[in-house]
Design a protein around this motif. Structure first.
Motif, PDB file in Angstrom:
ATOM      1  N   MET A   1      -9.297   0.712  22.411  1.00 36.96           N
ATOM      2  CA  MET A   1     -10.477   0.044  20.998  1.00 36.96           C
ATOM      3  C   MET A   1      -9.722  -0.394  19.992  1.00 36.96           C
ATOM      4  SD  MET A   1     -12.089   3.427  19.220  1.00 36.96           S
ATOM      5  CE  MET A   1     -12.242   5.367  19.510  1.00 36.96           C
ATOM      6  N   GLY A   2      -8.515  -1.278  20.712  1.00 33.77           N
ATOM      7  CA  GLY A   2      -7.751  -2.860  19.887  1.00 33.77           C
ATOM      8  C   GLY A   2      -8.178  -2.439  18.468  1.00 33.77           C
ATOM      9  N   ASN A   3      -6.650  -2.491  17.485  1.00 37.56           N
ATOM     10  CA  ASN A   3      -7.520  -2.744  15.399  1.00 37.56           C
ATOM     11  C   ASN A   3      -8.518  -3.874  14.679  1.00 37.56           C
ATOM     12  OD1 ASN A   3      -5.445  -0.807  16.649  1.00 37.56           O
ATOM     13  ND2 ASN A   3      -4.872  -0.518  14.725  1.00 37.56           N
ATOM     14  N   TYR A   4      -9.438  -3.177  15.022  1.00 39.34           N
ATOM     15  CA  TYR A   4     -10.208  -4.309  13.968  1.00 39.34           C
ATOM     16  C   TYR A   4     -11.198  -4.270  13.540  1.00 39.34           C
ATOM     17  CZ  TYR A   4     -13.152  -3.666  18.937  1.00 39.34           C
ATOM     18  OH  TYR A   4     -14.204  -3.153  19.806  1.00 39.34           O
ATOM     19  N   PHE A   5     -11.528  -2.398  13.067  1.00 44.17           N
ATOM     20  CA  PHE A   5     -12.142  -1.703  12.746  1.00 44.17           C
ATOM     21  C   PHE A   5     -11.797  -1.686  10.840  1.00 44.17           C
ATOM     22  CE2 PHE A   5     -13.244   1.470  16.143  1.00 44.17           C
ATOM     23  CZ  PHE A   5     -13.615   0.918  16.976  1.00 44.17           C
ATOM     24  N   THR A   6     -12.846  -1.856  10.352  1.00 43.54           N
ATOM     25  CA  THR A   6     -12.734  -2.116   9.238  1.00 43.54           C
ATOM     26  C   THR A   6     -13.355  -0.673   7.907  1.00 43.54           C
ATOM     27  OG1 THR A   6     -13.169  -4.093   8.901  1.00 43.54           O
ATOM     28  CG2 THR A   6     -13.043  -3.208   6.415  1.00 43.54           C
ATOM     29  N   ASP A   7     -12.600   0.249   7.768  1.00 43.56           N
ATOM     30  CA  ASP A   7     -12.986   0.554   6.571  1.00 43.56           C
ATOM     31  C   ASP A   7     -13.095   0.643   5.646  1.00 43.56           C
ATOM     32  OD1 ASP A   7     -13.353   3.512   5.751  1.00 43.56           O
ATOM     33  OD2 ASP A   7     -11.231   4.268   6.061  1.00 43.56           O
ATOM     34  N   TYR A   8     -14.323   0.843   5.264  1.00 45.83           N
ATOM     35  CA  TYR A   8     -15.105   0.513   3.261  1.00 45.83           C
ATOM     36  C   TYR A   8     -15.126   1.275   2.790  1.00 45.83           C
ATOM     37  CZ  TYR A   8     -16.936  -3.943   5.319  1.00 45.83           C
ATOM     38  OH  TYR A   8     -16.870  -5.681   5.913  1.00 45.83           O
ATOM     39  N   HIS A   9     -14.484   2.852   2.589  1.00 42.83           N
ATOM     40  CA  HIS A   9     -15.043   2.683   1.877  1.00 42.83           C
ATOM     41  C   HIS A   9     -13.231   4.753   1.925  1.00 42.83           C
ATOM     42  CE1 HIS A   9     -16.563   6.401  -0.391  1.00 42.83           C
ATOM     43  NE2 HIS A   9     -15.732   6.715  -1.260  1.00 42.83           N
ATOM     44  N   CYS A  10     -12.487   4.404   0.987  1.00 43.69           N
ATOM     45  CA  CYS A  10     -11.249   5.286   2.121  1.00 43.69           C
ATOM     46  C   CYS A  10     -10.046   5.618   0.173  1.00 43.69           C
ATOM     47  CB  CYS A  10     -10.154   4.726   2.566  1.00 43.69           C
ATOM     48  SG  CYS A  10      -8.993   5.759   3.280  1.00 43.69           S
ATOM     49  N   HIS A  11      -9.965   7.005   0.423  1.00 47.05           N
ATOM     50  CA  HIS A  11      -8.707   7.073  -0.635  1.00 47.05           C
ATOM     51  C   HIS A  11      -7.652   7.216  -0.480  1.00 47.05           C
ATOM     52  CE1 HIS A  11     -12.963   8.380  -3.119  1.00 47.05           C
ATOM     53  NE2 HIS A  11     -13.625   7.958  -2.402  1.00 47.05           N
ATOM     54  N   LEU A  12      -6.948   6.536  -0.365  1.00 43.92           N
ATOM     55  CA  LEU A  12      -5.868   6.636   0.646  1.00 43.92           C
ATOM     56  C   LEU A  12      -4.582   6.466  -0.245  1.00 43.92           C
ATOM     57  CD1 LEU A  12      -4.898   4.620   3.721  1.00 43.92           C
ATOM     58  CD2 LEU A  12      -3.571   4.184   2.025  1.00 43.92           C
ATOM     59  N   LEU A  13      -5.126   5.969  -1.394  1.00 46.70           N
ATOM     60  CA  LEU A  13      -3.596   5.058  -2.303  1.00 46.70           C
ATOM     61  C   LEU A  13      -3.634   6.668  -3.086  1.00 46.70           C
ATOM     62  CD1 LEU A  13      -5.162   1.878  -4.452  1.00 46.70           C
ATOM     63  CD2 LEU A  13      -3.513   2.416  -2.586  1.00 46.70           C
ATOM     64  N   PRO A  14      -2.311   7.097  -3.470  1.00 44.35           N
ATOM     65  CA  PRO A  14      -1.784   8.135  -3.376  1.00 44.35           C
ATOM     66  C   PRO A  14      -2.670   8.298  -5.350  1.00 44.35           C
ATOM     67  CG  PRO A  14      -0.084   6.719  -3.475  1.00 44.35           C
ATOM     68  CD  PRO A  14      -0.878   5.663  -3.163  1.00 44.35           C
ATOM     69  N   ALA A  15      -2.290   9.411  -5.637  1.00 39.77           N
ATOM     70  CA  ALA A  15      -1.793   9.488  -7.004  1.00 39.77           C
ATOM     71  C   ALA A  15      -3.114   8.998  -8.166  1.00 39.77           C
ATOM     72  CB  ALA A  15      -0.888  10.022  -7.332  1.00 39.77           C
ATOM     73  N   LEU A  16      -3.923   8.162  -7.634  1.00 38.11           N
ATOM     74  CA  LEU A  16      -5.524   8.079  -8.852  1.00 38.11           C
ATOM     75  C   LEU A  16      -6.077   8.453  -8.825  1.00 38.11           C
ATOM     76  CD1 LEU A  16      -5.026   4.424  -7.412  1.00 38.11           C
ATOM     77  CD2 LEU A  16      -3.513   5.180  -9.083  1.00 38.11           C
TER      78      LEU A  16
END
Length: 259
Positions: A1-16
């Motif tokens: 697919m190639g890398n060009y998508f945008t995730d507008y909502h993600c809880h990736l940051l640790p321990a927040l």
């Protein structure tokens, strides 16, 4: 697919918040998102007064530290600081310094799941005073946007799903009126994949068919089953919109254009 998508909502940051518990899990999530085709991830930990006090400086610092780790690990992902702002009495005072969705005028807002329309009426005017507009997270999960409510709540939804009633006309619905007045809406890929139940999936599909979403997000809180959710959610959206339109939605093209 190639890398060009945008995730507008993600809880990736640790321990927040209730998302990734540590850096190891954050890295696992980041690898999965990058492998799937995401190039940019908006890190949006909850900002809830009395709950998750993730003010902008704290989030910005966490993004800087996490970006450094991703670069060290060779993970091609650009992190953007943001918040999932809870719609309550404290939100107006947070708007002047709020973290926007990238360079846009939109702030991601979570409407309480059981809230009614009365909470939403003043929202656009409040935002517009600050030159902002709400990007409402996963409206398909919120009762305030339930098109079956006027048809008897759960029974109305089931009747619609079982084909006993025609699909509701959204032309004069509250969610369409909000979009006309400046609100934008972010759908969850997990909603299309059925991760929140049948009713949520049906609402998500209804909103998708009516073109109400301007962007999508994973709303990922952990790496568990993340890949499976991405694959399943993408397949459902593509089956409705086709590949080109699905890619546009996953890139947030409409949001960037203010549409």
């Amino acid at each position: 697919m190639g890398n060009y998508f945008t995730d507008y909502h993600c809880h990736l940051l640790p321990a927040l918040d209730d998302g990734a518990v540590d850096v190891r899990e954050s890295l696992d999530m980041a690898r999965t998102l990058s492998s799937f085709g995401f190039a940019t991830v908006h890190c949006t930990p909850h900002l809830i007064r009395g709950g998750y006090e993730n003010d902008p400086p704290r989030v910005i610092r966490a993004v800087q530290l996490m970006q450094r780790r991703l670069d060290e690990e060779g993970i091609s992902l650009r992190l953007v600081p943001g918040n999932e702002h809870y719609l309550d009495q404290y939100l107006p005072e947070l708007l002047p310094g709020g973290l926007r969705a990238g360079n846009s005028r939109y702030l991601l807002v979570e409407v309480p799941f059981q809230a009614g329309p009365e909470l939403l009426r003043p929202i656009v005017q409040t935002f517009s005073k600050h030159g902002l507009a709400p990007l409402i997270a996963h409206p398909e999960r919120c009762r305030a946007f339930d098109p079956a409510a006027k048809k008897g709540g759960l029974w109305g939804a089931l009747s619609l799903a079982l084909g006993k009633e025609s699909e509701p006309d959204l032309a004069d619905s509250g969610i369409v009126e909000l979009k006309r007045s400046g609100c934008r809406f972010q759908g969850n890929l997990g909603s299309f994949a059925g991760y929140y139940g049948y009713e949520v999936r049906e609402r998500a599909l209804l909103f998708l068919r009516h073109g109400l979403y301007s962007c999508l997000g994973t709303d990922a809180h952990s790496g568990e089953k993340l890949w499976d959710m991405l694959v399943a959610g993408y397949a459902v959206v593509e089956s409705v919109l086709g590949e080109a339109a699905t890619h546009d939605l996953l890139r947030g093209t409409q949001l960037d254009n203010g549409a």
